[in-house]
Design a protein around this motif. Sequence first.
Motif, PDB file in Angstrom:
ATOM      1  N   HIS A  68       0.717  -1.223  -0.032  1.00  0.00           N
ATOM      2  CA  HIS A  68      -0.028  -0.042   0.007  1.00  0.00           C
ATOM      3  C   HIS A  68       0.959   1.325   0.091  1.00  0.00           C
ATOM      4  O   HIS A  68       1.727   1.308   0.656  1.00  0.00           O
ATOM      5  N   VAL A  69       0.432   2.344  -0.831  1.00  0.00           N
ATOM      6  CA  VAL A  69       1.211   3.479  -1.044  1.00  0.00           C
ATOM      7  C   VAL A  69       0.251   4.567  -0.492  1.00  0.00           C
ATOM      8  O   VAL A  69      -0.980   4.659  -1.095  1.00  0.00           O
ATOM      9  N   ASP A  70       0.971   5.499   0.248  1.00  0.00           N
ATOM     10  CA  ASP A  70       0.220   6.612   0.724  1.00  0.00           C
ATOM     11  C   ASP A  70       1.078   7.851   0.690  1.00  0.00           C
ATOM     12  O   ASP A  70       1.916   7.945   1.901  1.00  0.00           O
ATOM     13  N   VAL A  71       1.248   8.926  -0.234  1.00  0.00           N
ATOM     14  CA  VAL A  71       2.008   9.951  -0.151  1.00  0.00           C
ATOM     15  C   VAL A  71       1.006  11.023  -0.228  1.00  0.00           C
ATOM     16  O   VAL A  71       0.565  11.608  -1.097  1.00  0.00           O
ATOM     17  N   SER A  72       1.123  11.872   0.932  1.00  0.00           N
ATOM     18  CA  SER A  72       0.135  12.859   1.105  1.00  0.00           C
ATOM     19  C   SER A  72       1.164  14.260   1.167  1.00  0.00           C
ATOM     20  O   SER A  72       2.159  14.216   2.052  1.00  0.00           O
ATOM     21  N   TRP A 113       4.442  10.500  -9.748  1.00  0.00           N
ATOM     22  CA  TRP A 113       5.611  10.126 -10.542  1.00  0.00           C
ATOM     23  C   TRP A 113       6.028   8.837  -9.732  1.00  0.00           C
ATOM     24  O   TRP A 113       6.033   8.660  -8.457  1.00  0.00           O
ATOM     25  N   PHE A 114       6.600   7.951 -10.400  1.00  0.00           N
ATOM     26  CA  PHE A 114       6.980   6.367 -10.046  1.00  0.00           C
ATOM     27  C   PHE A 114       8.244   6.185 -10.556  1.00  0.00           C
ATOM     28  O   PHE A 114       8.295   6.267 -11.871  1.00  0.00           O
ATOM     29  N   GLY A 115       9.206   5.895  -9.981  1.00  0.00           N
ATOM     30  CA  GLY A 115      10.530   5.324 -10.326  1.00  0.00           C
ATOM     31  C   GLY A 115      11.079   4.203 -10.084  1.00  0.00           C
ATOM     32  O   GLY A 115      10.943   3.989  -8.427  1.00  0.00           O
ATOM     33  N   GLY A 136      14.384  -3.212  -6.763  1.00  0.00           N
ATOM     34  CA  GLY A 136      14.687  -3.359  -5.082  1.00  0.00           C
ATOM     35  C   GLY A 136      13.632  -2.592  -4.387  1.00  0.00           C
ATOM     36  O   GLY A 136      13.196  -2.881  -3.466  1.00  0.00           O
ATOM     37  N   SER A 137      13.225  -1.287  -4.942  1.00  0.00           N
ATOM     38  CA  SER A 137      12.171  -0.348  -4.264  1.00  0.00           C
ATOM     39  C   SER A 137      11.777   0.176  -5.406  1.00  0.00           C
ATOM     40  O   SER A 137      12.077   0.255  -6.687  1.00  0.00           O
ATOM     41  N   VAL A 138      10.552   1.044  -5.111  1.00  0.00           N
ATOM     42  CA  VAL A 138       9.955   2.012  -5.956  1.00  0.00           C
ATOM     43  C   VAL A 138       9.746   3.463  -5.205  1.00  0.00           C
ATOM     44  O   VAL A 138       9.432   3.595  -4.188  1.00  0.00           O
ATOM     45  N   LEU A 139      10.384   4.415  -5.809  1.00  0.00           N
ATOM     46  CA  LEU A 139      10.133   5.944  -5.433  1.00  0.00           C
ATOM     47  C   LEU A 139       8.656   6.562  -6.086  1.00  0.00           C
ATOM     48  O   LEU A 139       8.710   6.403  -7.121  1.00  0.00           O
ATOM     49  N   VAL A 140       7.887   6.702  -4.889  1.00  0.00           N
ATOM     50  CA  VAL A 140       6.677   7.291  -5.493  1.00  0.00           C
ATOM     51  C   VAL A 140       6.656   8.921  -4.939  1.00  0.00           C
ATOM     52  O   VAL A 140       7.025   9.199  -3.746  1.00  0.00           O
ATOM     53  N   CYS A 141       6.428   9.826  -5.842  1.00  0.00           N
ATOM     54  CA  CYS A 141       6.505  11.354  -5.666  1.00  0.00           C
ATOM     55  C   CYS A 141       5.084  11.703  -5.950  1.00  0.00           C
ATOM     56  O   CYS A 141       4.502  11.339  -6.801  1.00  0.00           O
ATOM     57  N   LEU A 142       4.710  12.746  -5.056  1.00  0.00           N
ATOM     58  CA  LEU A 142       3.833  13.786  -5.470  1.00  0.00           C
ATOM     59  C   LEU A 142       4.494  15.076  -6.059  1.00  0.00           C
ATOM     60  O   LEU A 142       5.011  15.873  -5.194  1.00  0.00           O
ATOM     61  N   ASP A 143       4.260  15.518  -7.336  1.00  0.00           N
ATOM     62  CA  ASP A 143       4.769  16.698  -7.718  1.00  0.00           C
ATOM     63  C   ASP A 143       3.812  17.795  -7.779  1.00  0.00           C
ATOM     64  O   ASP A 143       2.581  17.508  -7.914  1.00  0.00           O
ATOM     65  N   ASP A 144       4.316  19.061  -8.073  1.00  0.00           N
ATOM     66  CA  ASP A 144       3.587  20.156  -8.461  1.00  0.00           C
ATOM     67  C   ASP A 144       3.007  19.946  -9.924  1.00  0.00           C
ATOM     68  O   ASP A 144       3.723  19.261 -10.615  1.00  0.00           O
ATOM     69  N   CYS A 148       8.210  12.833  -1.643  1.00  0.00           N
ATOM     70  CA  CYS A 148       8.604  11.483  -2.125  1.00  0.00           C
ATOM     71  C   CYS A 148       8.782  10.414  -0.962  1.00  0.00           C
ATOM     72  O   CYS A 148       9.417  10.681   0.012  1.00  0.00           O
ATOM     73  N   LEU A 149       8.428   9.366  -1.362  1.00  0.00           N
ATOM     74  CA  LEU A 149       8.612   8.085  -0.523  1.00  0.00           C
ATOM     75  C   LEU A 149       9.133   6.840  -1.030  1.00  0.00           C
ATOM     76  O   LEU A 149       8.520   6.650  -2.241  1.00  0.00           O
ATOM     77  N   GLU A 150       9.927   6.179  -0.564  1.00  0.00           N
ATOM     78  CA  GLU A 150      10.483   5.049  -1.013  1.00  0.00           C
ATOM     79  C   GLU A 150      10.039   3.751  -0.538  1.00  0.00           C
ATOM     80  O   GLU A 150       9.737   3.706   0.825  1.00  0.00           O
ATOM     81  N   TYR A 151       9.318   2.949  -1.224  1.00  0.00           N
ATOM     82  CA  TYR A 151       8.857   1.613  -1.003  1.00  0.00           C
ATOM     83  C   TYR A 151       9.568   0.444  -1.389  1.00  0.00           C
ATOM     84  O   TYR A 151      10.006   0.078  -2.637  1.00  0.00           O
ATOM     85  N   LYS A 152      10.133  -0.272  -0.441  1.00  0.00           N
ATOM     86  CA  LYS A 152      10.951  -1.370  -0.583  1.00  0.00           C
ATOM     87  C   LYS A 152      10.157  -2.516  -1.160  1.00  0.00           C
ATOM     88  O   LYS A 152       8.990  -2.823  -0.900  1.00  0.00           O
ATOM     89  N   ARG A 153      10.777  -3.553  -2.005  1.00  0.00           N
ATOM     90  CA  ARG A 153      10.020  -4.744  -2.230  1.00  0.00           C
ATOM     91  C   ARG A 153       9.907  -5.678  -1.187  1.00  0.00           C
ATOM     92  O   ARG A 153      10.743  -5.803  -0.151  1.00  0.00           O
ATOM     93  N   PRO A 154       8.969  -6.163  -1.167  1.00  0.00           N
ATOM     94  CA  PRO A 154       8.386  -7.071   0.049  1.00  0.00           C
ATOM     95  C   PRO A 154       9.383  -8.324   0.374  1.00  0.00           C
ATOM     96  O   PRO A 154       9.783  -8.734  -0.847  1.00  0.00           O
TER      97      PRO A 154
END
Length: 130
Positions: free
Chosen positions: A30-34, A69-71, A108-116, A124-130
């Motif tokens: 689950h992702v939540d970038v607020s 944005w997702f990296g 290994g992980s995904v960087l999820v960002c909320l941009d203007d 931005c928050l990094e989410y590691k592979r489970p």
Amino acid sequence: MVPLRHSVIALAALALSATFTTPATAAPTHVDVSYGATYVRGDLTFANRSVSFKGTYRSVSPADCRRAWFGTLDGSGALLDARSTGTLCDGVREITTTVPADVRGGAGSVLVCLDDGNAAPLKCLEYKRP
């Protein structure tokens, strides 16, 4: 009764079989970038050579446009690939995207960002592979 030697061989074969049949896709993360009242929320699903995202992003006024944005990152944190949404001004929009991670073992992980609205990161928050 099965001889002990055959039982050990059977158990070893079963363990080897389980190693090769491990699912290629992990359970969703689950992702939540607020950022204030705006957000990106949903679920990341890691696969062998990609990561999928399904969720929503929100902007609360025409003056505060947002993008998501997702990296994908390899195990050492190097960027593999990225995807972003279009700009949203005042509303909620669904997102369904897949970001490649074309390396052995996948992301290994995904960087999820909320941009203007100009694609500058707000949070931005990094989410590691489970």
